[in-house]
Design an enzyme around this catalytic site. Structure first.
Site, PDB file in Angstrom:
ATOM      1  CG  ASP A  67     -11.731  14.832  -5.035  1.00 24.12           C
ATOM      2  OD1 ASP A  67     -12.745  15.501  -5.298  1.00 24.12           O
ATOM      3  OD2 ASP A  67     -10.748  15.324  -4.456  1.00 24.12           O
ATOM      4  CG  ASP A 136      -1.595  17.340   2.218  1.00 23.02           C
ATOM      5  OD1 ASP A 136      -2.227  17.943   1.331  1.00 23.02           O
ATOM      6  OD2 ASP A 136      -1.885  16.181   2.584  1.00 23.02           O
ATOM      7  CG  HIS A 138      -4.677  17.227  -0.905  1.00 22.63           C
ATOM      8  ND1 HIS A 138      -4.751  17.357   0.461  1.00 22.63           N
ATOM      9  CD2 HIS A 138      -5.868  17.664  -1.364  1.00 22.63           C
ATOM     10  CE1 HIS A 138      -5.928  17.845   0.805  1.00 22.63           C
ATOM     11  NE2 HIS A 138      -6.629  18.048  -0.288  1.00 22.63           N
ATOM     12  CD  GLU A 143      -3.949  13.509   1.259  1.00 24.66           C
ATOM     13  OE1 GLU A 143      -3.172  14.477   1.147  1.00 24.66           O
ATOM     14  OE2 GLU A 143      -4.907  13.507   2.041  1.00 24.66           O
TER      15      GLU A 143
HETATM   16  C1  GLP Z   1     -10.365  18.736  -0.513  1.00 23.24           C
HETATM   17  C2  GLP Z   1     -10.577  18.425  -2.000  1.00 23.24           C
HETATM   18  C3  GLP Z   1      -9.562  19.163  -2.854  1.00 23.24           C
HETATM   19  C4  GLP Z   1      -9.501  20.615  -2.444  1.00 23.24           C
HETATM   20  C5  GLP Z   1      -9.035  20.710  -1.012  1.00 23.24           C
HETATM   21  C6  GLP Z   1      -8.828  22.134  -0.538  1.00 23.24           C
HETATM   22  O1  GLP Z   1      -9.401  17.945   0.068  1.00 23.24           O
HETATM   23  N1  GLP Z   1     -10.474  17.042  -2.279  1.00 23.24           N
HETATM   24  O2  GLP Z   1      -9.926  19.032  -4.233  1.00 23.24           O
HETATM   25  O3  GLP Z   1      -8.602  21.311  -3.289  1.00 23.24           O
HETATM   26  O4  GLP Z   1     -10.052  20.086  -0.244  1.00 23.24           O
HETATM   27  O5  GLP Z   1     -10.002  22.635  -0.006  1.00 23.24           O
HETATM   28  P1  GLP Z   1     -10.256  24.145   0.343  1.00 23.24           P
HETATM   29  O6  GLP Z   1     -10.490  24.832  -0.958  1.00 23.24           O
HETATM   30  O7  GLP Z   1     -11.493  24.116   1.184  1.00 23.24           O
HETATM   31  O8  GLP Z   1      -9.070  24.646   1.072  1.00 23.24           O
END
Ligand code: GLP
Length: 236
Positions: A67, A136, A138, A143
């Site tokens: 992304d 959440d 995702h 989402e």
């Molecule tokens: C962002 C990214 C996701 C990732 C998420 C969790 O939203 N788009 O790909 O999995 O963060 O991040 P973290 O690993 O910092 O909790």
């Protein structure tokens, strides 16, 4: 699904890096699906260490990222392109032209999404997809919603995601509100999936995603339908 629980982030990172390293050794021209967020940082630094030690060669690897924020180009230090360049690509011998991140500045994001999916499918799909998980549920930036979206598409970020990602910026107002994310088709068609989750705060969503009902309101729950998923979780 294989669930590996460890007691430190360092062990989580070692296991995840070991799985990715094995993939690169077994298929030197593999397609790696890569993720951003704080969770993969340790994994990326261990992969770089393995490269420096001469254990890994990324020269034939192709990477496709999940992304990107809409409106941020690679020169912006909050973009996911910048994150990947600085946390992984500059530390290993992957050819920069073999690294792909959706273009969040594309004029026509729908066309960009279509081209991204077609490109992945032309590569023969993803061999190993690394995922984190949002609070959440995702994955990428898919989402919670009424339906799973198959294509790479533009999304409006959930207020809770904006809140969670504000930790990387000076304030919440600086977090972009839209992103472009790989959809569920390319993720689910990956041959193998490796999901990493760090910290007790992720425990509840992991339980919902992997032991609750399969629902687009918990996007990661779709992974219950994938035949080869490994989850590595550290509570600390
Ligand atoms: C962002 C990214 C996701 C990732 C998420 C969790 O939203 N788009 O790909 O999995 O963060 O991040 P973290 O690993 O910092 O909790």
């Amino acid at each position: 699904m294989k669930f590996i629980k460890v007691d430190t982030y360092d062990k989580l990172s070692s296991i995840a890096a070991g799985i990715i390293a094995a993939q690169v050794i077994l298929k030197s021209d593999c397609v790696l699906g890569l993720a951003t967020g704080s969770s993969p940082l340790g994994t990326y630094s261990k992969l770089a260490e393995k490269y420096r030690n001469g254990e890994l060669d990324f020269s034939r690897v192709i990477s496709v990222n999940l992304d990107e924020y809409v409106g941020l180009d690679g020169s912006c230090d909050q973009s996911y392109r910048y994150f990947m360049d600085n946390n992984l690509f500059c530390n290993i011998n992957i050819a920069r032209e073999n690294t792909y991140v959706p273009n969040g500045c594309a004029e026509d994001l729908k066309a960009e999404g279509l081209a991204y999916d077609q490109f992945i499918s032309k590569l023969g799909g993803i061999d190993l997809q690394l995922l984190g998980i949002g609070l959440d549920g995702h994955i990428g930036f898919n989402e919670p919603d009424e339906a799973f979206v198959p294509e790479t598409h533009e999304v409006v970020l959930d207020p809770s995601t904006i809140e969670a990602n504000a930790r990387f910026l000076a304030s919440k107002d600086q977090v972009p509100t839209k992103a472009i994310t790989m959809g569920m088709r390319s993720i689910m068609q990956a041959k193998r999936i490796l999901l990493i989750a760090n910290g007790a705060k992720k425990k509840e969503i992991l339980e919902k995603a992997f032991y609750g009902p399969i629902t687009p309101f918990v996007p990661a729950s779709i992974l219950q339908l994938h035949p080869d998923v490994t989850v590595v979780y550290s509570e600390n």
